[in-house]
Each structure stands twice: as structure tokens, then as C-alpha cells.
Design a protein around this motif. Structure first.
Motif, PDB file in Angstrom:
ATOM      1  N   ARG B   7      53.526  34.448  28.786  1.00 58.43           N
ATOM      2  CA  ARG B   7      54.206  34.334  28.077  1.00 58.43           C
ATOM      3  C   ARG B   7      53.644  33.193  28.673  1.00 58.43           C
ATOM      4  N   VAL B   8      53.695  31.952  28.381  1.00 63.12           N
ATOM      5  CA  VAL B   8      53.404  30.311  29.078  1.00 63.12           C
ATOM      6  C   VAL B   8      54.767  29.751  29.155  1.00 63.12           C
ATOM      7  N   THR B   9      55.955  29.210  29.980  1.00 65.35           N
ATOM      8  CA  THR B   9      56.726  29.098  30.259  1.00 65.35           C
ATOM      9  C   THR B   9      56.850  27.719  31.210  1.00 65.35           C
ATOM     10  N   PRO B  10      57.765  26.652  30.806  1.00 67.84           N
ATOM     11  CA  PRO B  10      57.876  25.717  32.089  1.00 67.84           C
ATOM     12  C   PRO B  10      58.271  26.314  33.269  1.00 67.84           C
ATOM     13  N   ALA B  11      58.369  26.418  33.973  1.00 64.76           N
ATOM     14  CA  ALA B  11      58.208  27.277  35.148  1.00 64.76           C
ATOM     15  C   ALA B  11      56.720  28.075  36.008  1.00 64.76           C
ATOM     16  N   ARG B  12      56.196  28.343  34.266  1.00 65.34           N
ATOM     17  CA  ARG B  12      54.376  29.085  35.139  1.00 65.34           C
ATOM     18  C   ARG B  12      53.763  27.459  35.318  1.00 65.34           C
ATOM     19  N   ARG B  13      53.822  26.295  33.553  1.00 62.76           N
ATOM     20  CA  ARG B  13      53.706  25.544  34.266  1.00 62.76           C
ATOM     21  C   ARG B  13      53.626  24.315  35.015  1.00 62.76           C
ATOM     22  N   ALA B  14      54.924  24.290  35.267  1.00 61.67           N
ATOM     23  CA  ALA B  14      55.085  23.169  36.578  1.00 61.67           C
ATOM     24  C   ALA B  14      54.457  23.418  37.685  1.00 61.67           C
ATOM     25  N   ILE B  15      53.775  25.448  37.939  1.00 63.40           N
ATOM     26  CA  ILE B  15      53.346  25.851  39.786  1.00 63.40           C
ATOM     27  C   ILE B  15      51.925  25.970  39.677  1.00 63.40           C
ATOM     28  N   ALA B  16      51.231  26.000  37.621  1.00 69.20           N
ATOM     29  CA  ALA B  16      49.733  25.653  38.370  1.00 69.20           C
ATOM     30  C   ALA B  16      49.311  23.960  38.379  1.00 69.20           C
ATOM     31  N   ALA B  17      50.175  23.282  37.601  1.00 66.26           N
ATOM     32  CA  ALA B  17      50.383  21.676  38.043  1.00 66.26           C
ATOM     33  C   ALA B  17      50.056  21.186  39.641  1.00 66.26           C
ATOM     34  N   ALA B  18      51.275  21.878  39.705  1.00 68.40           N
ATOM     35  CA  ALA B  18      51.486  21.983  41.655  1.00 68.40           C
ATOM     36  C   ALA B  18      49.923  21.888  42.248  1.00 68.40           C
ATOM     37  N   LEU B  19      49.374  22.977  41.916  1.00 74.69           N
ATOM     38  CA  LEU B  19      48.148  23.485  42.098  1.00 74.69           C
ATOM     39  C   LEU B  19      46.911  22.909  41.950  1.00 74.69           C
ATOM     40  N   LEU B  20      46.858  22.612  40.263  1.00 71.79           N
ATOM     41  CA  LEU B  20      46.542  21.541  40.315  1.00 71.79           C
ATOM     42  C   LEU B  20      46.087  19.890  40.595  1.00 71.79           C
ATOM     43  N   GLY B  21      47.652  19.262  40.996  1.00 70.64           N
ATOM     44  CA  GLY B  21      47.591  18.121  41.474  1.00 70.64           C
ATOM     45  C   GLY B  21      46.619  17.975  42.569  1.00 70.64           C
ATOM     46  N   VAL B  22      47.313  19.117  43.237  1.00 70.85           N
ATOM     47  CA  VAL B  22      46.772  18.605  45.069  1.00 70.85           C
ATOM     48  C   VAL B  22      45.244  19.938  45.237  1.00 70.85           C
ATOM     49  N   GLY B  23      44.227  18.835  45.609  1.00 73.49           N
ATOM     50  CA  GLY B  23      43.209  19.316  45.667  1.00 73.49           C
ATOM     51  C   GLY B  23      42.859  20.472  46.550  1.00 73.49           C
ATOM     52  N   ARG B  24      43.801  21.092  47.348  1.00 73.11           N
ATOM     53  CA  ARG B  24      43.203  21.605  48.610  1.00 73.11           C
ATOM     54  C   ARG B  24      44.450  23.062  48.700  1.00 73.11           C
ATOM     55  N   PRO B  25      44.240  24.216  49.179  1.00 74.15           N
ATOM     56  CA  PRO B  25      45.072  25.445  49.722  1.00 74.15           C
ATOM     57  C   PRO B  25      46.841  25.091  49.253  1.00 74.15           C
ATOM     58  N   LEU B  26      47.172  25.673  48.809  1.00 73.88           N
ATOM     59  CA  LEU B  26      48.859  25.525  48.894  1.00 73.88           C
ATOM     60  C   LEU B  26      49.547  26.743  49.944  1.00 73.88           C
ATOM     61  N   SER B  27      50.270  26.922  51.083  1.00 72.67           N
ATOM     62  CA  SER B  27      51.422  27.646  51.186  1.00 72.67           C
ATOM     63  C   SER B  27      52.228  27.490  49.552  1.00 72.67           C
ATOM     64  N   PRO B  28      52.869  29.146  49.833  1.00 71.39           N
ATOM     65  CA  PRO B  28      53.961  29.193  48.700  1.00 71.39           C
ATOM     66  C   PRO B  28      54.737  28.236  48.481  1.00 71.39           C
ATOM     67  N   ALA B  29      55.557  27.917  49.818  1.00 74.53           N
ATOM     68  CA  ALA B  29      56.238  27.131  50.568  1.00 74.53           C
ATOM     69  C   ALA B  29      56.247  25.587  49.589  1.00 74.53           C
ATOM     70  N   GLU B  30      54.398  24.954  50.102  1.00 70.25           N
ATOM     71  CA  GLU B  30      54.314  24.023  49.293  1.00 70.25           C
ATOM     72  C   GLU B  30      54.020  24.171  47.732  1.00 70.25           C
ATOM     73  N   VAL B  31      54.182  25.225  47.726  1.00 68.46           N
ATOM     74  CA  VAL B  31      53.995  25.250  46.103  1.00 68.46           C
ATOM     75  C   VAL B  31      55.405  24.694  45.725  1.00 68.46           C
ATOM     76  N   LEU B  32      55.768  24.913  46.005  1.00 65.72           N
ATOM     77  CA  LEU B  32      57.717  25.312  45.615  1.00 65.72           C
ATOM     78  C   LEU B  32      57.783  23.653  45.641  1.00 65.72           C
ATOM     79  N   ALA B  33      57.881  23.085  46.461  1.00 65.32           N
ATOM     80  CA  ALA B  33      57.769  21.985  46.363  1.00 65.32           C
ATOM     81  C   ALA B  33      57.968  21.037  45.895  1.00 65.32           C
ATOM     82  N   LEU B  34      56.403  21.237  45.698  1.00 60.22           N
ATOM     83  CA  LEU B  34      55.421  20.536  44.554  1.00 60.22           C
ATOM     84  C   LEU B  34      56.242  20.283  43.212  1.00 60.22           C
ATOM     85  N   ALA B  35      56.700  22.259  42.739  1.00 61.09           N
ATOM     86  CA  ALA B  35      56.443  22.231  41.513  1.00 61.09           C
ATOM     87  C   ALA B  35      58.193  22.132  40.858  1.00 61.09           C
TER      88      ALA B  35
END
Lengths: 129, 129
Positions: B7-35
DNA sequence: ATAGATGCAAAAGATTTGCATATCC
DNA sequence: GGATATGCAAATCTTTTGCATCTAT
């Protein structure tokens, strides 16, 4: 190791031997278990400290794996085909990257002393499910 | 994503957007904060579950980094020159590996859909110390 | 309508740190 | 001899899990 100003101790020998003996990447817990066969009193913290040191020195590479980071000696199996679903790995012998290393060193001033090439995908079994 | 039956859910969108937005590898904690900027109530567990799913799907790769595993979108910067001491990274454009992918698929029956090429060494600054 | 996804809190694991003791060079 | 490394235990952080609730399809 000694060349870099660090001591050669039994604990470090045992840890290096564990990585050398097995031809696959090991988790810190596996390294501890294996190295304890040779050095029973070995402490967990020493394994972590030594792995970090070996990475610093460029002798070992950390790799992400299902279940956490695993470590392997730089010389062994740096070219892999990895299934991202079940984690099986095939070691490859081809290496089209070596020639780039010298070029990069010249261009960016890096001292390049290793590289990792991994292909990701699905193995035949996982393609079915 | 939807093609694979998820399923495509808002949570998944937000997480993907976080990874897309920043051009560098992120830790899970950073993904959480951004999303969470986009989806305040987002839970930690969902981040872990979603990252694992994205890795499964081949959209994201986990990479070892000083301080743990980090995640980045497959399309971005899969070719790097990494300092094993301080962790600086240079993105590379060359890729001598692509041609091997098809060959491996044929030979081993893998469905190859990505690869990672990293060179390790010491950056000019770390060579001094 | 319902399988699948979420958030929470707690449990389980993994890694790091402080410190007294032991050891390499 | 003296700086380094070690092992232990505790503290810290990260990741996973169980479960009730919610939501995409």
C-alpha cells in the motif's frame, strides 16, 4: 599494524585470525565467539575496539547485511552478487574497477587502498516468491 | 511499490520524501526526524519497517558508515570515494561496472537491478595525521 | 469488508564508556 | 617504566516485537 604505531597483542591476533579463518563476513558476535576459541577470556568491548581499528587501518571493511553490520578482510571477496531478499551471496572474480583506483588517487589526492563492488538483485529462488 | 502489492500510505510517502529530499545517506534516526516534519505523529517502528521494505524492493541501499548503517536511494550516488578515517565522501560519475550486470544476470540467473561501487582510502587531510 | 499498515510502549539486542588491572615495546 | 590495551560491568543507543487501532484498496 605495528607500522602504524599500534601494539600487536594476543587479543588482536585472535580477532584477526577469526576473520582470516572464515571466508565470509562476520558479525561482531561471531567474531567474539570464534576468537574466544583461541582466547577464552576475550571481552566483547575489545572486539568492537579492534574491529574499529582494523577498519581505520584499511584491513577490514564493514558491510551492511540482513541483521546488522558484518566485517570482512579487505582482500577476500570484495566483489559480490547479493540477493536483497534472502541475503545469499556469490563471490565474483571479475573486477572492472581496479584500473579506476589509480586514476582517482591522482585526481583527488586520496590514498586509495581498496574498493567494494556489489551487485544487488534477486536470486533465482526469490524471484519465484 | 503498488506494483509489488504494497500500500501507498502517508507514512511511506513521508519516509521516501525524506530520502529523496536529502542527497546523502541517512541514519534511521535522521529519516525519522525529517519525515516527522511532514508527518508529526510518525512512529520509529514504522521507519524501520519501511526502510526494510524499501531495501527489499530494491529502491534503497543500506550502507555502513561511521556510527551505524545509513540508507540512501539507489539512484543517487552509488559510486563513491570514501575516507575510512573521517568518513568524507566524493561522488563519482564513472562506472565501469554497468556492463557486467547483464552478463551476471545471464550467467547466474539473478535479476540484477543495481550495484554499489565504493573506493576506500584516506583523504588528503587524514593522510597527514 | 478486510488484509495490511500504523503507533505506542516494552522487550531484546547491539554498541559504547569508565575504570582498575595487566601488557607490550 | 610508561603509555597502551584489556576485560568487566553498567550505561546508552538501536532495533524489534506484540498488540489494539486505523486505513487503503
Amino acid at each position: 599494524m605495528r607500522a602504524a604505531g599500534f601494539r600487536v597483542t594476543p587479543a588482536r591476533r585472535a580477532i584477526a585470525a577469526a576473520l582470516l579463518g572464515v571466508g565470509r563476513p562476520l558479525s561482531p558476535a561471531e567474531v567474539l565467539a570464534l576468537a574466544r576459541r583461541e582466547r577464552p577470556g576475550l571481552g566483547r568491548a575489545t572486539v568492537y575496539r579492534t574491529l574499529a581499528l582494523l577498519v581505520q587501518l584499511g584491513l577490514v571493511v564493514p558491510r551492511p547485511a540482513p541483521g546488522g553490520i558484518r566485517y570482512s578482510l579487505v582482500s577476500k571477496g570484495m566483489h559480490r552478487l547479493v540477493c536483497r531478499s534472502c541475503g545469499v551471496e556469490l563471490l565474483l572474480t571479475e573486477c572492472p574497477a581496479g584500473s579506476l583506483a589509480g586514476e582517482l588517487a591522482r585526481r583527488y589526492g586520496f590514498q586509495v587502498d581498496g574498493h567494494l563492488l556489489e551487485f544487488y538483485g534477486l536470486c533465482p529462488d526469490c524471484q519465484r516468491s
